[in-house]
Design an enzyme around this catalytic site. Structure first.
Site, PDB file in Angstrom:
ATOM      1  N   HIS A 175      50.805  37.115  33.329  1.00 47.55           N
ATOM      2  CA  HIS A 175      51.713  38.269  33.289  1.00 47.55           C
ATOM      3  C   HIS A 175      52.342  38.488  34.655  1.00 47.55           C
ATOM      4  CE1 HIS A 175      47.982  39.965  34.805  1.00 47.55           C
ATOM      5  NE2 HIS A 175      48.506  41.160  34.991  1.00 47.55           N
ATOM      6  N   HIS A 216      52.377  40.829  36.924  1.00 51.24           N
ATOM      7  CA  HIS A 216      51.853  41.646  38.017  1.00 51.24           C
ATOM      8  C   HIS A 216      51.649  40.718  39.210  1.00 51.24           C
ATOM      9  CE1 HIS A 216      50.283  45.193  35.383  1.00 51.24           C
ATOM     10  NE2 HIS A 216      51.516  45.376  35.783  1.00 51.24           N
ATOM     11  N   ASP A 275      49.618  40.184  41.598  1.00 50.04           N
ATOM     12  CA  ASP A 275      48.388  39.465  41.936  1.00 50.04           C
ATOM     13  C   ASP A 275      48.148  38.270  41.023  1.00 50.04           C
ATOM     14  OD1 ASP A 275      48.002  41.437  39.953  1.00 50.04           O
ATOM     15  OD2 ASP A 275      45.845  41.518  40.308  1.00 50.04           O
ATOM     16  N   HIS A 276      49.077  38.029  40.083  1.00 52.25           N
ATOM     17  CA  HIS A 276      48.949  36.863  39.198  1.00 52.25           C
ATOM     18  C   HIS A 276      50.091  35.856  39.355  1.00 52.25           C
ATOM     19  CE1 HIS A 276      45.515  38.428  36.775  1.00 52.25           C
ATOM     20  NE2 HIS A 276      45.925  39.532  37.366  1.00 52.25           N
ATOM     21  N   HIS A 318      47.718  44.776  27.862  1.00 45.33           N
ATOM     22  CA  HIS A 318      47.693  45.251  29.242  1.00 45.33           C
ATOM     23  C   HIS A 318      48.942  46.112  29.464  1.00 45.33           C
ATOM     24  CE1 HIS A 318      46.316  45.363  33.298  1.00 45.33           C
ATOM     25  NE2 HIS A 318      47.211  44.553  33.808  1.00 45.33           N
ATOM     26  N   ASP A 320      44.957  39.781  32.373  1.00 43.67           N
ATOM     27  CA  ASP A 320      44.213  41.032  32.345  1.00 43.67           C
ATOM     28  C   ASP A 320      44.289  41.634  30.944  1.00 43.67           C
ATOM     29  OD1 ASP A 320      44.255  40.450  35.051  1.00 43.67           O
ATOM     30  OD2 ASP A 320      45.354  42.206  35.636  1.00 43.67           O
ATOM     31  N   HIS A 343      38.150  38.882  38.237  1.00 42.12           N
ATOM     32  CA  HIS A 343      39.113  39.975  38.400  1.00 42.12           C
ATOM     33  C   HIS A 343      38.412  41.283  38.768  1.00 42.12           C
ATOM     34  CE1 HIS A 343      42.718  42.487  37.685  1.00 42.12           C
ATOM     35  NE2 HIS A 343      43.337  41.377  38.001  1.00 42.12           N
TER      36      HIS A 343
END
Lengths: 302, 302
Positions: A60, A62, A64-65, A140, A210, A268
């Site tokens: 996804h 976000h 941090d990914h 999410h 997530d 995570h």
């Protein structure tokens, strides 16, 4: 099947922890799963060969990914990569990457293919003769997919003694390995079971990050060998998990139990806790076979 | 004036070297200059206080100078920043950052201001009571600016003995510090020079990366205390420098000499060389006061 955890901490990269990224090596393929900031440095630290990565799966959008993706793509250019690169991820990933390449006046010398995902149903997004990859729709705050990596059945093993006994020509070995019976010159049919042994069992790996606690994903991950399920929080912060659409360690374990997976791999983690051992302890109250992911850890599942 | 080099290597981040980023602390302001991938981790490693950064200057839109920006902006969100953040950089930087925040469904809790630059002439882009920042147009493959950071003149220092001798009221001290003469009750005028000492000299810092050898920037950096000038290559690779619009160590030194700067600070090294000492050696054949930048080095210029 070997999994290297490059990063498995939530939110921001820090001196000693890295955002999400993993390398799955399966049947000689090397898949990169998520690509947080610093992933290319983590690849180097873990001495993984950049050039072998041909498929990147982004869960996804976000940061941090995926904030490390554009840098990795740029580095591939500088390394003079020639091989095709395939990126799978939510709609938008192509626009984000190409916008940045355009402003930097850069062009990849290799073919860069984006496979943008929009479906809310599980779908096959990659398949070759040895491996198949399906999406696992997750719930999410933004559109998110987990990924299921499945080995295809391997060849049966030749029973060398048996084929010698029946004097079967090597030209038929391939047929035997694929499960075929053999008819001898005298018309006798030798059933495959007599000429071969069962193949090594295949492995599969489900990456789920997530996601909030969501039982609808159970049929998609039923009986998998290894389930990576995010556990951002402990049960003591269940309210935060619910609010941010993340899972607790207990919830991850509950999904593992209901889906009857063989092993549950945790990651995570929120960095608010003093020790990640706490996640393992909490998960083990529900499900016994818990592996604790950590940056730089390598898991061999064969 | 203190400069911390977070990263000063060209191209891709590696295990032990980082792409361009620097922190300039000057008169209690903390300016971030360029922001390659991994900058936020470098800030942590160097124990610099994130929250004190209110102004970020991006030279150009090549990845090794800005791929860490979106992550830093996101981390500021997670740290619940409230203070305004100003980003100065080429046109496009706003579109790139906002596109990514939009797809991640993120909104900064602080005001994020973009000051997009398009001019090919030097211009003042920041000014407060103590510091002024101007662009230094550079010649590179994409639109690029260096930045000149100048301290404004400091207050004069009070001559404590003199003001006591003339029994001057403290209410007039401010006037003296700003250079004013004082008229005593009896009508005598005491010239400022008798009541105060010259202020500490002001400092200035010119950041020039990335750029080809370009003498037109000399008037803009004439006599500066510290000139950071990129030196991607050694003279032995002068053809590569020319082709990629970068500079050699000799060329950087020649600019330093022609501009009569006090000190030349080197950086933006290609990682092809066995030792960065080679850059210093080459530059010193032209210009004597050479400082060798390296990741994690801190220079105090007071």
């Amino acid at each position: 099947m070997r999994l290297t955890i490059l990063g498995c901490y939530a939110a921001t990269p820090r001196t000693i922890t890295n955002p999400t990224s993993q390398v799955l090596e399966i049947r000689n393929r090397m898949f990169l799963i998520d690509c947080g900031e610093g992933t290319q440095v983590q690849l180097r630290k873990n001495k993984l060969k950049f050039s072998k990565i041909n498929h990147i799966f982004i869960s996804h959008l976000h940061g941090d990914h995926f904030y490390g993706l554009v840098g990795l793509i740029s580095t591939f250019m500088l390394l003079n990569r020639q091989t095709d690169l395939h990126v799978y991820g939510p709609k938008g990933i192509k626009e984000i990457i190409l916008l940045q390449l355009r402003y930097s006046n850069s062009f990849t010398g290799y073919n860069l293919y984006f496979h943008e995902l929009e479906s809310k149903e599980s779908e096959v997004i990659f398949e070759d003769e040895k491996v198949i990859v399906k999406t696992i729709p997750l719930k999410h705050r933004v559109y998110t997919n987990g990924y299921l990596f499945q080995e295809k059945p391997k060849e049966r093993k030749l029973n060398v003694e048996a084929v010698e006994k029946y004097k079967i020509d090597t030209a038929y070995f391939r047929k035997i390995k694929y499960g075929g019976d053999i008819t001898l010159d005298n018309g006798t049919v030798i059933p495959n079971a007599e000429l071969s042994f069962d193949p090594e069992p295949t492995k599969n790996y489900a990456f789920c990050s997530d996601t909030m606690y969501d039982e609808t994903l159970i049929p998609l991950i039923q009986d998998v060998d290894v389930l990576y399920h995010e556990t951002t929080f402990l049960e003591s912060e269940a309210n935060k998990a619910e609010k941010t659409m993340h899972s607790t360690a207990k919830e991850a374990a509950r999904i593992a139990k209901l889906a009857n997976v063989k092993q549950l791999l945790l990651g995570h983690y929120s960095t608010r806790y003093s020790s990640i051992e706490l996640f393992k302890q909490e998960a083990e109250t529900i499900f016994p076979n818990v592996l604790l992911g950590d940056d730089g850890k390598v898991f061999d599942f064969d």
